[in-house]
Design an enzyme around this catalytic site. Structure first.
Site, PDB file in Angstrom:
ATOM      1  N   CYS A   1      46.047  21.216   2.543  1.00  0.00           N
ATOM      2  CA  CYS A   1      47.287  21.968   2.784  1.00  0.00           C
ATOM      3  C   CYS A   1      46.975  23.432   3.073  1.00  0.00           C
ATOM      4  O   CYS A   1      46.190  24.059   2.366  1.00  0.00           O
ATOM      5  CB  CYS A   1      48.197  21.863   1.574  1.00  0.00           C
ATOM      6  SG  CYS A   1      49.685  22.863   1.738  1.00  0.00           S
TER       7      CYS A   1
ATOM      8  N   CYS B   1      56.836  27.410   4.351  1.00  0.00           N
ATOM      9  CA  CYS B   1      58.280  27.595   4.535  1.00  0.00           C
ATOM     10  C   CYS B   1      58.557  28.322   5.844  1.00  0.00           C
ATOM     11  O   CYS B   1      59.426  27.927   6.624  1.00  0.00           O
ATOM     12  CB  CYS B   1      58.849  28.410   3.375  1.00  0.00           C
ATOM     13  SG  CYS B   1      58.528  27.763   1.736  1.00  0.00           S
TER      14      CYS B   1
ATOM     15  N   ASP C   1      47.642  68.990  12.567  1.00  0.00           N
ATOM     16  CA  ASP C   1      48.367  70.181  12.988  1.00  0.00           C
ATOM     17  C   ASP C   1      48.095  71.253  11.929  1.00  0.00           C
ATOM     18  O   ASP C   1      47.614  70.944  10.831  1.00  0.00           O
ATOM     19  CB  ASP C   1      49.861  69.862  13.080  1.00  0.00           C
ATOM     20  CG  ASP C   1      50.675  71.043  13.575  1.00  0.00           C
ATOM     21  OD1 ASP C   1      50.140  71.829  14.369  1.00  0.00           O
ATOM     22  OD2 ASP C   1      51.836  71.177  13.158  1.00  0.00           O
TER      23      ASP C   1
ATOM     24  N   ASP D   1      58.703  30.699  -0.567  1.00  0.00           N
ATOM     25  CA  ASP D   1      57.649  31.342  -1.348  1.00  0.00           C
ATOM     26  C   ASP D   1      56.260  31.088  -0.791  1.00  0.00           C
ATOM     27  O   ASP D   1      55.276  31.445  -1.425  1.00  0.00           O
ATOM     28  CB  ASP D   1      57.704  30.929  -2.827  1.00  0.00           C
ATOM     29  CG  ASP D   1      57.591  29.425  -3.003  1.00  0.00           C
ATOM     30  OD1 ASP D   1      56.915  28.778  -2.186  1.00  0.00           O
ATOM     31  OD2 ASP D   1      58.179  28.904  -3.963  1.00  0.00           O
TER      32      ASP D   1
ATOM     33  N   THR E   1      50.388  74.420  11.063  1.00  0.00           N
ATOM     34  CA  THR E   1      51.556  74.907  10.338  1.00  0.00           C
ATOM     35  C   THR E   1      52.352  73.758   9.746  1.00  0.00           C
ATOM     36  O   THR E   1      52.780  72.849  10.450  1.00  0.00           O
ATOM     37  CB  THR E   1      52.462  75.734  11.263  1.00  0.00           C
ATOM     38  OG1 THR E   1      51.684  76.780  11.844  1.00  0.00           O
ATOM     39  CG2 THR E   1      53.621  76.318  10.484  1.00  0.00           C
TER      40      THR E   1
END
Length: 733
Positions: A386, A21, A430, A17, A432
Site C-alpha cells: 500500500c 484519500c 536591500d 488523513d 534601507t
C-alpha cells in the site's frame, strides 16, 4: 478550455488523513462534466476544482460524499454531521450539500473535527474488536463453528471497506487501499485463514485511527492560530464602550484594549503606551513598546496599560487570518518532490497488484510449490505494498515545515518555495529597512559655541510638526534627552535646503551643508567635520542662528541589531551575501563595511534586476530580500523573493516568502528550515520504503504473515507523520 471561461472553486473535505484519500477524490472529481482539473490537499483539508461551462458543484458534493467523505463549498457553513477521520473510510453519511455561491472564496480555517473516539470509524473498530473476541470465545466453546463466527466478525469490519472500494472503482479509482484490503481479506478466507483475516482487518482499522490522530495534529498546528483571537472586543461609541463580537469589527472602529487582554483586530494605537507581546504572531520574544501611531496585530497580548486602537482590517483580513490563508494555500501548492511521488504512486499500486499475483502464482505453477502457502504470501504482499506511507512522506513534512515557519513569522508561499530555499548560494539584501532599521537616528551633535542640548532643542523647535523622517529623528532625540523644546513661529520650508523659523525673536534655520555654505562662512575645521560625517554615510544638517553656524547634527539609518549575526549565520551555512541599494556609494559602504559584504550602490530598480540576472548567469541561486515595492523587479527575477517586515500587506502579498518581524537572522532560519524539511522528507521515504522492504523479505521467507504486513503500511504511515511533526518542535529553531 479557454482561460477566460475557466474558474476555480474550493471545497472543504472532512475525513481525509492520507494520500490515498486525496488520489481517490481527485480521480473521481476529474471525471465529472465541466471539470478541467482537481487538486486535493490532505493537510489543508481542501479540494480545489478548476472548471468551465457545464460544471455543477452539487455533482462534486455527491461524488465525494459517495466515497465516504464530508464535503461542502469552502464559504459554506459547517455541516451538522461529522465525518469520521479515516482512510479505511468508515465515514459518517453526508447528504449532498445544497447549492452555494461557487465563487473563489477566501480560504478559511476548517472547523475542528470531533474527537477520534466519537467517530464512526472508532465505533466500527470497537465493534469489530468485540466481534473477534466473541468469535474466539464461541470457537472455544463450539469448535465446529470456528470458521463461521470469525467470518461474521470479519464482515463487521470488511463490508464498509469493500463498499467504498466498489464506489471508488466506479468513480475511476480502482487501485486503492480498500481494494488491496478487500482482495487480501477475501483471499485469506478462501484459503481457510478467516481468523487471521479478521485480525488483519481489526489491526488495519486501529492503524487508520492512529493515522487520523496524527493527521489531525498536523492540521491543528496551524489552525490553532485562530484560537489566539478573542471572541469579543470593547467597542467605543458615543463616549461609552460596549462588548461586541470581534468578528463584527470593521475598519475605522475604535476599540479599547485593557491590560492583559488579547487585541481583537489589527489597528493603529490612538491613545496610550504599553508593551505588547507579539510572540503569538511573529515569534518575537521581547514585548514591543507601542505608542500612538504604532501598528498592533490581532491576537497579540497587551501589557501593563490600556490602549485605544483604531481598527484597520476586518476579521477576515487581519494578520492571523491572512497567515492562516497563506499557509493553507501554500499547503495546497505541491512541491516538485511531492508531485513526483504523486505521479509515481499512480503506477505503483497497480504494480503491487501484479507483484502480489506473481508471488501467488509463479512458485506453484513453475516450481510446483504449495498453492496455499504462496497464495498467503501473495496476499501479504498486497498489504505491504500500500502506497499511503510513501505518498504522505513528502506532504506531511512540507505541511509541518510551512506551519513551523508561520509560527516563527516565516511565511513561504508553497512547498516549491520551501524546497528551493535550501539551494540558495547568494542572498542579495536591500539596504534601507532591510539591513537597516529604516528610520534615521541622531548619531552626533556638535555645538559651535553652544551646548549640544541647546543645538538639539533649537533644531527640534524648527522641526516641530514635520513628519519628515529626519525631523522625526531629531524630535525623538530631544524627547529621549527630556529637553524642553521652545515654541517656534513663522516656520517655513526652504525647498531643497531645509527649514527655518523664529524662536524667541531669533531666526533659526536647519539646512543642508551646501545651503549652509551659501548662507554663511564655515571654518575649515567645520567643513572637515562635515566631510568626515558624510564619509561615514551619515546625513548632515547645520543649525544657523541669525545666519551664523551654531551646531552640526549627523543622522544615519543604523544597522538592525541582528544584521551582523544574520550575515554571519548565512556565511556559516556556505551562503554569500551582497547589498543592492539605490543609495549613494558612501552610505552603502558605511553599512556594508562592518558586515563584510559587497555593496552595489546607486542602482535603479531595473539595475537591481540586471544584477540579479547577472549572478544567476554565473550559476548562483539568488534570494532577494527587500521591501517588496521598489525592489519588485529584482524580487521577481530572483530564484526566491523575500519580503522583509514593514507593512503587513507587503509581507503577505509580495514575493515568494515573507519575514514578518524583519530580522536579518530570519533569512538564515528560513534556509535552515528548508534544509531540515528536505532532510525529514528523505528520512520519511527511507522509513516508508525500508519497512516495506523488510516485511517483503520476511513475508516471502515465510517469517511473517498477514497481520504483521499491516505494520508495513499503517505503521509506516504513523511513523512518517510523527517524524514530520518533529519539525514543529521549537528545539529545531
Amino acid at each position: 478550455m479557454s482561460q477566460a471561461s475557466s474558474a476555480t472553486t474550493r471545497f472543504r473535505v472532512e475525513g481525509m488523513d492520507c494520500a490515498s484519500c486525496a488520489l481517490k477524490i481527485e480521480t473521481a472529481v476529474r471525471r465529472l462534466p465541466g471539470v478541467a482539473a482537481a487538486s486535493v490537499s490532505v493537510q489543508a483539508g481542501t479540494l480545489i476544482v478548476e472548471h468551465g461551462q457545464g460544471f455543477e458543484a452539487d455533482r462534486v458534493t455527491r461524488q465525494v460524499a459517495g466515497l465516504g467523505y464530508g464535503v461542502r463549498p469552502a464559504n459554506a457553513a459547517s455541516p451538522t454531521t461529522q465525518a469520521a477521520p479515516c482512510c479505511a473510510h468508515a465515514h459518517a453519511d453526508h447528504a449532498p450539500a445544497p447549492p452555494h455561491d461557487h465563487s473563489h472564496a477566501p480560504a478559511a480555517v476548517a472547523p475542528a473535527a470531533a474527537p477520534w473516539w466519537r467517530s464512526r470509524k472508532a465505533r466500527q473498530a470497537v465493534i469489530c474488536g468485540l466481534a473477534i473476541v466473541l468469535a474466539w470465545m464461541s470457537g472455544r466453546i463450539w469448535p465446529a463453528s470456528d470458521l463461521w463466527v470469525f467470518l461474521a466478525a470479519l464482515l463487521v469490519g470488511l463490508l464498509p471497506i469493500a463498499r467504498r472500494a466498489l464506489a471508488a472503482a466506479r468513480a475511476g479509482a480502482p487501485f486503492t487501499i480498500e481494494t488491496l484490503m478487500t482482495i487480501a481479506a477475501v483471499g485469506a478466507v478462501a484459503i481457510g485463514a478467516a481468523e487471521e483475516a479478521a485480525a488483519v482487518v481489526f489491526l488495519f482499522l486501529i492503524g487508520e485511527i492512529l493515522e487520523g490522530v496524527a493527521a489531525s495534529r498536523a492540521r491543528a498546528s496551524i489552525a490553532g492560530l485562530t484560537a489566539l483571537l478573542p471572541k469579543t472586543a470593547l467597542l467605543q461609541e458615543d463616549g461609552s464602550a460596549r462588548e461586541v463580537p470581534a468578528e463584527t469589527l470593521i475598519p475605522g472602529a475604535v476599540i479599547l484594549v485593557r491590560p492583559g487582554d488579547r487585541i481583537a483586530a489589527d489597528g493603529l494605537v490612538l491613545e496610550g503606551e504599553s508593551a505588547v507581546d507579539e510572540a503569538p504572531v511573529t515569534g518575537e520574544s521581547m514585548p514591543k513598546l507601542k505608542a500612538p501611531g504604532d501598528t498592533v496585530f490581532a491576537g497579540t497580548i497587551n501589557g501593563e496599560a490600556g490602549l485605544k486602537v483604531e481598527v484597520t482590517a476586518a476579521a477576515a483580513d487581519n494578520t492571523i487570518a491572512r497567515i492562516v490563508k497563506l499557509v493553507e494555500e501554500a499547503q495546497e501548492s505541491k512541491a516538485p518532490t511531492e508531485r513526483f511521488i504523486d505521479k509515481f504512486s499512480r503506477y505503483y499500486t497497480p504494480l503491487v497488484l501484479v507483484a502480489g499475483a506473481l508471488v501467488a502464482l509463479v512458485p506453484p505453477l513453475v516450481y510446483g510449490q504449495a498453492w496455499g502457502d504462496w497464495t498467503y504470501r501473495g496476499l501479504a504482499v498486497l498489504l505491504i505494498g500500500c502506497p499511503c506511507a510513501l505518498v504522505i512522506s513528502t506532504p506531511a513534512a512540507i505541511a509541518a515545515g510551512l506551519a513551523a515557519g508561520a509560527r516563527r513569522g516565516l511565511l513561504m508561499k508553497g512547498g516549491a518555495v520551501l524546497e528551493r530555499l535550501r539551494q540558495a548560494t547568494l542572498v542579495a539584501f536591500d539596504k534601507t529597512g532591510t539591513l537597516t532599521e529604516g528610520r534615521p537616528v541622531v548619531t552626533d551633535i556638535v555645538g559651535l559655541g553652544r551646548t549640544d542640548d541647546d543645538v538639539l532643542a533649537l533644531a527640534a523647535a524648527v522641526e516641530t510638526g514635520s513628519s519628515h523622517p529626519l525631523a522625526t529623528a531629531i524630535l525623538s532625540a530631544a524627547g529621549e534627552r527630556g529637553l524642553a523644546v521652545p515654541p517656534v513661529f513663522s516656520v517655513k520650508a526652504i525647498p531643497g535646503q531645509g527649514v527655518a523659523g523664529v524662536v524667541d525673536g531669533v531666526g533659526i534655520a536647519l539646512v543642508s551643508p551646501r545651503a549652509a555654505t551659501e548662507r554663511s562662512i564655515l571654518l575649515p575645521e567645520q567643513v572637515a567635520r562635515i566631510a568626515a560625517f558624510s564619509d561615514d554615510g551619515k546625513t548632515v544638517a547645520v543649525l544657523l542662528i541669525n545666519g551664523a553656524p551654531a551646531g552640526i547634527l549627523a543622522l544615519r539609518d543604523g544597522l538592525r541589531s541582528d544584521a551582523e549575526q544574520g550575515i554571519r549565520a548565512l556565511r556559516d551555512m556556505g551562503i554569500s551575501a551582497a547589498m543592492l541599494t539605490g543609495d549613494n556609494p558612501r552610505a552603502a559602504a558605511a553599512i556594508a563595511a562592518p558586515l563584510g559584504i559587497e555593496a552595489h550602490a546607486g542602482l535603479l530598480p531595473q539595475d537591481k534586476q540586471r544584477q540579479v540576472l547577472a549572478w544567476q548567469s554565473e550559476g548562483q541561486v539568488v534570494l532577494k530580500v527587500g521591501d517588496g515595492i521598489n525592489d519588485a523587479p529584482a524580487l521577481a527575477a530572483a530564484d526566491i523573493g523575500i519580503a522583509m517586515g514593514g507593512g503587513t500587506d507587503v509581507a503577505l502579498e509580495t514575493a515568494d516568502a515573507a519575514i514578518l518581524h524583519g530580522r536579518v537572522a530570519d533569512v538564515a532560519r528560513m534556509v535552515r528550515l528548508s534544509r531540515q524539511v528536505m532532510q525529514n522528507i528523505a528520512q520519511n521515504i527511507a522509513i516508508a520504503l525500508g519497512l516495506k522492504a523488510i516485511f517483503l523479505v520476511t513475508t516471502i521467507a515465510s517469517i511473517t504473515g498477514l497481520w504483521p504486513a499491516i505494520l508495513a503500511d499503517t505503521g509506516a504511515t504513523v511513523l512518517v507523520t510523527l517524524n514530520a511533526l518533529r519539525l514543529l518542535s521549537p528545539r529545531l529553531d
